[in-house]
Design an enzyme around this catalytic site. Structure first.
Site, PDB file in Angstrom:
ATOM      1  NE  ARG A 272      -3.691  -2.333   2.369  1.00  0.00           N
ATOM      2  CZ  ARG A 272      -4.631  -2.602   3.271  1.00  0.00           C
ATOM      3  NH1 ARG A 272      -4.881  -1.719   4.220  1.00  0.00           N
ATOM      4  NH2 ARG A 272      -5.308  -3.721   3.218  1.00  0.00           N
ATOM      5  NE  ARG A 287      -1.370   4.694   8.953  1.00  0.00           N
ATOM      6  CZ  ARG A 287      -2.680   4.469   8.921  1.00  0.00           C
ATOM      7  NH1 ARG A 287      -3.249   4.055   7.808  1.00  0.00           N
ATOM      8  NH2 ARG A 287      -3.421   4.662  10.001  1.00  0.00           N
ATOM      9  CD  GLU A 359      -8.221  -1.548  10.882  1.00  0.00           C
ATOM     10  OE1 GLU A 359      -8.152  -2.340   9.925  1.00  0.00           O
ATOM     11  OE2 GLU A 359      -8.173  -0.305  10.744  1.00  0.00           O
ATOM     12  CB  SER A 362     -11.631  -3.860   8.679  1.00  0.00           C
ATOM     13  OG  SER A 362     -11.173  -2.740   9.385  1.00  0.00           O
ATOM     14  NE  ARG A 400      -1.992  -2.151  11.598  1.00  0.00           N
ATOM     15  CZ  ARG A 400      -2.812  -1.118  11.431  1.00  0.00           C
ATOM     16  NH1 ARG A 400      -3.970  -1.093  12.083  1.00  0.00           N
ATOM     17  NH2 ARG A 400      -2.498  -0.126  10.635  1.00  0.00           N
TER      18      ARG A 400
END
Length: 435
Positions: A272, A287, A359, A362, A400
């Site tokens: 990403r 991130r 988070e 999701s 994570r």
């Protein structure tokens, strides 16, 4: 993609509990979008249909005149005037078809950037503060010393190297080595085993590059094109998540209803660009431009998607429970939910080094939003094909999860314990500083 015919018919929608147009306008407003976009696309569609109607009328006239010409020729009469009229009609039809095609593409592009309808149970809100906490599992980990974050732990244990990754590639990359690399690899195996062997998902390792059509199918294109890394020749794109190739596995296909639900668990690295996120989590593993993830995907009948959504969330939670990590589950509000989701639950794990929940998964129900874009349908018996519902969620984000283990299982002496459920995979019960 929103169904333009549903907007035109404006019937009551079961997920909105009101008429489609009224509900969708409210949904757009709650997403902080512009409800006027609905009227705009409907007006553009009227123009498109007018061109089609005009072309059809001209074709009908063309057929009639063709018959008259044929009759005149059989009778040996002059048909030159009608032949000239035919030439004019042919040119008019060509022009109308071009205009109809152009109008069709304008409508299609408008529809591609309209977000999904929100389920009627999604809380209305403008930011993360308005997300609804559904349940909290476990208490935040407490220490009798000041806990370190994963950056300090990784560097002290000599298992994560950000500086050399910056030299080799750039910002937001990392070298995992020694125990960190081993835990990362073990977590992938651990997650894949549980989802495949206990939760009934079919294992998948998808292509890590896709074409533009696939990214359009899942909703990344055209709206979020800047978030994806592109290859120039050939024109492929590095996947931002396994959701993209795995969802498009059935693109342009009609499944037999007996095949549903279809459940896949897919491992992939994810890439990403994180466009627009500058200044957010620039340090550490939270991130990154490249990270590993285990993704859960479902293809279901529409009437089963809500129940399957709850199952999917439970399967993602299972990993956190097995690793004995404190976490909570939230329903995302209208202002925080993703573009393509009809409803979304976030799983947030406790990170003591940051003194907050973050988070880690999701889990989204997309309804038929992605299926319309990718043209994924199913047929029940001899019935007309209908669009499936697609669902997906991280099961989990591997990097994570590594962060959560390092921070929650750290010890006063700087070492880190390995969760019991993971010890047989890692082959260690504790991480100590290495040379």
């Amino acid at each position: 993609m929103i169904d333009i015919r549903a907007l035109e018919k404006n019937e009551e929608n079961p997920f909105l509990k009101v008429t489609f147009v009224e509900g969708y306008k409210a949904s757009l407003k709650n997403r902080r979008g512009d409800p006027a976009a609905v009227d705009e696309v409907l007006e553009l569609n009227k123009t498109r249909k007018a061109f089609i109607s005009e072309a059809d009328t001209a074709k009908a006239t063309q057929n009639k005149v063709s018959g008259e010409i044929a009759k005149l020729k059989r009778e040996g009469k002059d048909a030159s005037d009608l032949l000239k009229e035919m030439q004019g009609l042919a040119e008019k039809i060509k022009q109308m078809e071009v205009k109809a095609s152009e109008a069709d593409e304008v409508v299609r592009q408008k529809l591609l950037v309209l977000p999904n309808i929100l389920h009627h149970t999604v809380p209305v809100g403008s930011s993360v503060e308005d997300n609804r906490i559904e349940r909290t599992i476990g208490e935040p980990t407490k220490f009798d010393f000041k806990p370190k974050d994963h950056i300090e732990l990784g560097e002290a244990l000599n298992i994560i190297d950000f500086e050399r990754a910056g030299k080799v590639t750039g910002a937001r990359f990392a070298f995992l080595k020694g125990a960190a690399a081993r835990i990362e690899r073990s977590l992938i195996q651990f997650m894949m085993d549980i989802h495949a062997e206990e939760n009934g998902y079919v294992e998948m390792i998808p292509p890590f590059m896709v074409n533009a059509k696939s990214l359009e199918g899942t909703g990344q294109f055209p709206k979020f094109k800047e978030d994806v890394f592109a290859l120039k020749s050939p024109e492929y794109y590095l996947i931002p998540t396994a959701e993209v190739p795995a969802t498009n596995y059935y693109a342009e296909e009609i499944l037999d209803a007996s095949m549903l639900p279809q459940n896949f668990v897919a491992y992939s690295p994810c890439f990403r660009s994180e466009a627009g996120s500058y200044g957010k989590d620039t340090k550490g593993l939270v991130r990154q431009h490249q990270f590993n993830k285990v993704e859960l995907l479902k293809f279901t009948r529409p009437e089963e998607s809500e129940a399957e959504h709850e199952k999917l969330v439970g399967h993602a939670e299972m990993i956190l429970r097995r690793l004995e990590l404190p976490y909570r589950v939230l329903t995302l509000c209208s202002g925080d939910i993703g573009f393509g989701a009809m409803k979304c639950y976030d799983l947030e794990v406790w990170l003591p080094g940051q003194n907050t929940y973050r988070e880690i998964s999701s889990c989204s129900n997309f309804g038929d939003f992605q299926a319309r874009r990718a043209n994924i349908r199913y047929r029940e018996g001899k019935n007309k094909p209908a669009f499936v519902h697609t669902l997906n969620g991280s099961g989990l984000a591997v990097g994570r999860t590594l962060i959560a283990i390092l921070e929650n299982y750290q010890q006063a002496d700087g070492s880190v314990k390995i969760p019991k459920a993971l010890q047989k995979y890692v082959g260690l019960d504790v991480i100590k500083a290495q040379k």
